[in-house]
Motif scaffolding. Structure first.
Motif, PDB file in Angstrom:
ATOM      1  N   TYR A 288       0.825  -1.208   0.000  1.00  0.00           N
ATOM      2  CA  TYR A 288       0.000   0.000   0.000  1.00  0.00           C
ATOM      3  C   TYR A 288       0.861   1.261   0.000  1.00  0.00           C
ATOM      4  N   ILE A 289       1.930   1.206   0.794  1.00  0.00           N
ATOM      5  CA  ILE A 289       2.821   2.379   0.845  1.00  0.00           C
ATOM      6  C   ILE A 289       3.487   2.593  -0.520  1.00  0.00           C
ATOM      7  N   GLU A 290       3.880   1.473  -1.143  1.00  0.00           N
ATOM      8  CA  GLU A 290       4.505   1.557  -2.468  1.00  0.00           C
ATOM      9  C   GLU A 290       3.533   2.140  -3.499  1.00  0.00           C
ATOM     10  N   HIS A 291       2.262   1.773  -3.392  1.00  0.00           N
ATOM     11  CA  HIS A 291       1.238   2.281  -4.311  1.00  0.00           C
ATOM     12  C   HIS A 291       1.071   3.791  -4.143  1.00  0.00           C
ATOM     13  N   ILE A 292       1.119   4.243  -2.855  1.00  0.00           N
ATOM     14  CA  ILE A 292       1.008   5.684  -2.592  1.00  0.00           C
ATOM     15  C   ILE A 292       2.177   6.428  -3.227  1.00  0.00           C
ATOM     16  N   LEU A 293       3.387   5.871  -3.063  1.00  0.00           N
ATOM     17  CA  LEU A 293       4.572   6.532  -3.609  1.00  0.00           C
ATOM     18  C   LEU A 293       4.547   6.575  -5.146  1.00  0.00           C
ATOM     19  N   GLN A 294       4.078   5.490  -5.777  1.00  0.00           N
ATOM     20  CA  GLN A 294       4.005   5.464  -7.238  1.00  0.00           C
ATOM     21  C   GLN A 294       2.980   6.482  -7.765  1.00  0.00           C
ATOM     22  N   ALA A 295       1.806   6.501  -7.100  1.00  0.00           N
ATOM     23  CA  ALA A 295       0.764   7.449  -7.522  1.00  0.00           C
ATOM     24  C   ALA A 295       1.233   8.890  -7.336  1.00  0.00           C
ATOM     25  N   GLY A 296       1.939   9.133  -6.220  1.00  0.00           N
ATOM     26  CA  GLY A 296       2.449  10.495  -6.000  1.00  0.00           C
ATOM     27  C   GLY A 296       3.481  10.884  -7.030  1.00  0.00           C
ATOM     28  N   SER A 297       4.389   9.934  -7.362  1.00  0.00           N
ATOM     29  CA  SER A 297       5.405  10.228  -8.381  1.00  0.00           C
ATOM     30  C   SER A 297       4.755  10.525  -9.730  1.00  0.00           C
ATOM     31  N   HIS A 298       3.663   9.782 -10.027  1.00  0.00           N
ATOM     32  CA  HIS A 298       2.956  10.022 -11.290  1.00  0.00           C
ATOM     33  C   HIS A 298       2.350  11.430 -11.326  1.00  0.00           C
TER      34      HIS A 298
END
Length: 324
Positions: A288-298
């Motif tokens: 979940y944390i990784e998903h947050i970081l990917q979405a934020g980077s996008h």
């Protein structure tokens, strides 16, 4: 008054008048020779414009009618009273002087009318053209055309005549000494009307109704120039509006990017903090944390793209050369 000479024949009298140029001639109907007084009066008027007073003993209807056709300034039958003759001479000389001044004035008006650089026309109250000068003939394209019976409506736009008549009514009512308005004339052989500025005044005509004196100035070139200037001003206004809209859009994009990036950076920072501290303590939290970081980077990449587009539009995008 000075008597410049006397003559007992018409021929002698005419020769004397040609030599002395008198202001007035006293003529008897009955003269010696082939030329009688009536014929002499006609010759004096035709050649020298000398006013004539008849002094004669003939008062029959036929003689008086013949004499009247020469438009004399008086007709006295003998015997003549001195005071009566004196008064008639005074009146005749004064009347002749006034008529000469009037003829000079009319000739000056005629010369000004015919050779004026702007179009001029004398129009009857019925709308028929009494006279039209060369300048207006050229303006209306009527060179070589038969202008007999030309009517004002023939060269006017019918839809504009009611408004023009309202202005003419101001003249007739005495509300103005002249009226001025723009008028479009129909020009023979032209695709469109001719734009003009018209001044109209009243022209007396004896005891009858007064005519209209039209003075017509061609303003077609000025009209076209004004229309072109209006187009240029409209284009400038549109360009300015587009520039202001672009500036407003750029300001909006810059502010929007800043406002979005600030909370997004906070979200990315907290997500990274969670990833460091909580990934071992909370089972299953890592994806979940990784998903947050990917979405934020996008989202950060999208914001940078928007800012790059704004920099391209404003010409402020820096370019770096990279060797392949």
């Amino acid at each position: 008054y000075t008597v410049v000479g006397t003559a007992d024949t018409g021929a002698k009298a005419l020769a004397l008048a040609r030599s002395e140029r008198p202001d007035l001639a006293l003529v008897d109907v009955k003269l010696k020779g082939e030329m009688d007084g009536v014929e002499l009066a006609e010759a004096l008027k035709r050649e020298l414009d000398v006013p004539v007073i008849y002094l004669t003993s003939y008062s029959d209807s036929a003689t008086v009618q013949r004499a009247a056709q020469t438009t004399p300034y008086g007709y006295l039958t003998k015997p003549v009273q001195a005071k009566e003759l004196q008064a008639l001479i005074d009146i005749a000389l004064y009347k002749a002087s006034i008529e000469r001044q009037l003829r000079v004035s009319e000739e000056r008006f005629r010369q000004a009318f015919e050779h004026a650089p702007l179009g001029m026309a004398i129009v009857a109250p019925t709308g028929s053209y009494i006279e039209i000068n060369d300048a207006l003939v050229r303006l209306l394209g009527l060179e070589g055309a038969n202008r007999e019976g030309l009517q004002h409506r023939d060269v006017s736009l019918m839809g504009e005549l009611p408004a023009e008549q309202e202005r003419l009514n101001e003249l007739l009512a005495g509300h103005a000494t002249f009226v001025q308005f723009e008028k479009r004339y129909r020009r023979a052989g032209a695709a469109g009307p001719v734009s003009t500025l018209v001044s109209v005044s009243l022209l007396p005509r004896g005891s009858g109704p007064m005519d209209y004196l039209y003075q017509v100035l061609d303003i077609t070139a000025q009209k076209k120039s004004a229309e072109q200037q209006a187009i240029i001003e409209a284009e400038r206004a549109r360009a300015l509006a587009a520039e202001m809209a672009t500036r407003a859009k750029n300001v909006f994009l810059s502010r929007m990017s800043h406002e979005l990036r600030t909370p997004l950076n906070a979200m990315m920072g907290f997500a990274q903090l969670l990833q460091v501290r909580c990934i071992d303590n909370v089972p299953g939290a890592a994806p979940y944390i990784e998903h947050i970081l990917q979405a934020g980077s996008h989202l950060v990449a999208l914001i940078e793209d928007v800012l790059d587009i704004q920099r391209i539009v404003t010409g402020n995008l820096p370019l770096n050369r990279v060797d392949a």
